[in-house]
Design an enzyme around this catalytic site. Structure first.
Site, PDB file in Angstrom:
ATOM      1  N   ASN A  77      -4.359 -10.567  13.436  1.00 12.35           N
ATOM      2  CA  ASN A  77      -4.008 -11.655  12.517  1.00 12.35           C
ATOM      3  C   ASN A  77      -2.518 -11.681  12.168  1.00 12.35           C
ATOM      4  O   ASN A  77      -2.143 -12.050  11.076  1.00 12.35           O
ATOM      5  CB  ASN A  77      -4.884 -11.608  11.270  1.00 12.35           C
ATOM      6  CG  ASN A  77      -4.674 -10.362  10.438  1.00 12.35           C
ATOM      7  OD1 ASN A  77      -3.828  -9.535  10.731  1.00 12.35           O
ATOM      8  ND2 ASN A  77      -5.456 -10.235   9.383  1.00 12.35           N
ATOM      9  N   TYR A 132      -3.161   3.069   6.708  1.00  9.67           N
ATOM     10  CA  TYR A 132      -4.448   2.409   6.441  1.00  9.67           C
ATOM     11  C   TYR A 132      -5.488   3.373   5.856  1.00  9.67           C
ATOM     12  O   TYR A 132      -6.684   3.207   6.067  1.00  9.67           O
ATOM     13  CB  TYR A 132      -4.989   1.779   7.722  1.00  9.67           C
ATOM     14  CG  TYR A 132      -4.249   0.540   8.152  1.00  9.67           C
ATOM     15  CD1 TYR A 132      -4.310  -0.636   7.399  1.00  9.67           C
ATOM     16  CD2 TYR A 132      -3.505   0.520   9.325  1.00  9.67           C
ATOM     17  CE1 TYR A 132      -3.642  -1.779   7.798  1.00  9.67           C
ATOM     18  CE2 TYR A 132      -2.825  -0.634   9.730  1.00  9.67           C
ATOM     19  CZ  TYR A 132      -2.912  -1.772   8.958  1.00  9.67           C
ATOM     20  OH  TYR A 132      -2.251  -2.912   9.352  1.00  9.67           O
ATOM     21  N   LYS A 171       2.470  -7.459  13.393  1.00 11.11           N
ATOM     22  CA  LYS A 171       1.568  -6.698  14.257  1.00 11.11           C
ATOM     23  C   LYS A 171       1.827  -7.015  15.739  1.00 11.11           C
ATOM     24  O   LYS A 171       2.555  -7.956  16.059  1.00 11.11           O
ATOM     25  CB  LYS A 171       0.129  -7.018  13.865  1.00 11.11           C
ATOM     26  CG  LYS A 171      -0.201  -6.601  12.433  1.00 11.11           C
ATOM     27  CD  LYS A 171      -1.628  -6.988  12.076  1.00 11.11           C
ATOM     28  CE  LYS A 171      -1.995  -6.573  10.663  1.00 11.11           C
ATOM     29  NZ  LYS A 171      -3.396  -6.903  10.355  1.00 11.11           N
ATOM     30  N   HIS A 174       0.853  -7.941   8.273  1.00 17.66           N
ATOM     31  CA  HIS A 174       0.355  -7.139   7.149  1.00 17.66           C
ATOM     32  C   HIS A 174       1.402  -7.182   6.047  1.00 17.66           C
ATOM     33  O   HIS A 174       2.602  -7.186   6.327  1.00 17.66           O
ATOM     34  CB  HIS A 174       0.151  -5.673   7.563  1.00 17.66           C
ATOM     35  CG  HIS A 174       0.046  -4.758   6.385  1.00 17.66           C
ATOM     36  ND1 HIS A 174      -1.143  -4.517   5.742  1.00 17.66           N
ATOM     37  CD2 HIS A 174       0.997  -4.057   5.704  1.00 17.66           C
ATOM     38  CE1 HIS A 174      -0.919  -3.692   4.721  1.00 17.66           C
ATOM     39  NE2 HIS A 174       0.369  -3.401   4.677  1.00 17.66           N
ATOM     40  N   GLU A 199       3.445   2.606   1.072  1.00 20.09           N
ATOM     41  CA  GLU A 199       3.698   2.164   2.443  1.00 20.09           C
ATOM     42  C   GLU A 199       5.180   2.241   2.798  1.00 20.09           C
ATOM     43  O   GLU A 199       5.530   2.650   3.913  1.00 20.09           O
ATOM     44  CB  GLU A 199       3.168   0.737   2.632  1.00 20.09           C
ATOM     45  CG  GLU A 199       1.657   0.671   2.587  1.00 20.09           C
ATOM     46  CD  GLU A 199       1.091  -0.723   2.682  1.00 20.09           C
ATOM     47  OE1 GLU A 199      -0.139  -0.847   2.845  1.00 20.09           O
ATOM     48  OE2 GLU A 199       1.852  -1.720   2.602  1.00 20.09           O
TER      49      GLU A 199
END
Length: 135
Positions: free
Chosen positions: A112, A49, A9, A115, A126
Site C-alpha cells: 500500500n 513492526y 515501501k 507507512h 521508529e
C-alpha cells in the site's frame, strides 16, 4: 515542531513515486529532516513492526518489505503525525479517498505504498530505529 517517520515501501520505490510523495509533503509545508534509501534487514523491520508480531499477516509484511528498496524519512512540521497520515489515506486502498497517496496509487492492503507513524510515542520509537542520530 512534531516529527514523524515515513517509509515509502518497495512498491512505491519500484513505481518511481518517491519524488511525487516527497513533493506532496513539501508542498503541504513539511520539511524532510533526514532521508535514506536502503534495503532493510529483517531484524530492523521486526523492531519497526514489533506491535504486529504474532499476527497472521506479520510474515507476509516483513517478506514484502525486504523484497525491495525503501525510502525512509523523518518528516517535521506542525501536526505532522496526524496530517501526514491523512495525506497517506486509509491503509485499505478500497477505502482510501482520491487525492490521498494510497487513494491515488495503492492497489493492495499489504503493498500500500507508504507507512507513517501513528502517534508521538511510535514516531519517537521508529525514528530511533532508523535515525538514531536524531534522538
Amino acid at each position: 515542531m512534531e516529527k514523524t517517520l515515513v517509509i515509502i515501501k518497495p512498491d512505491g520505490v519500484d513505481r518511481k513515486l518517491v519524488g511525487e510523495i516527497i513533493g506532496r509533503y513539501e508542498r503541504k509545508g513539511f520539511r524532510i529532516i533526514a532521508a535514506k534509501m536502503l534495503s532493510a534487514e529483517r531484524i530492523t523491520l521486526a523492531d519497526h513492526y514489533e506491535e504486529h508480531i504474532g499476527r497472521p499477516y506479520f510474515e507476509e509484511l516483513i517478506s514484502y518489505m525486504v523484497e525491495g528498496r525503501l525510502m525512509v524519512m523523518a518528516v517535521e512540521g506542525e501536526n505532522a503525525i496526524e496530517i501526514v497520515r491523512m495525506m497517506n489515506g486509509h491503509k485499505d486502498p478500497k477505502q482510501a479517498l482520491p487525492g490521498t497517496i494510497r487513494g491515488d496509487f495503492a492497489h493492495s492492503i499489504t503493498k500500500n505504498i507508504i507507512h507513517a507513524s501513528d502517534s508521538k510515542e511510535t514516531a519517537e520509537r521508529e525514528i530511533r530505529i532508523w535515525f538514531p542520530e536524531l534522538i
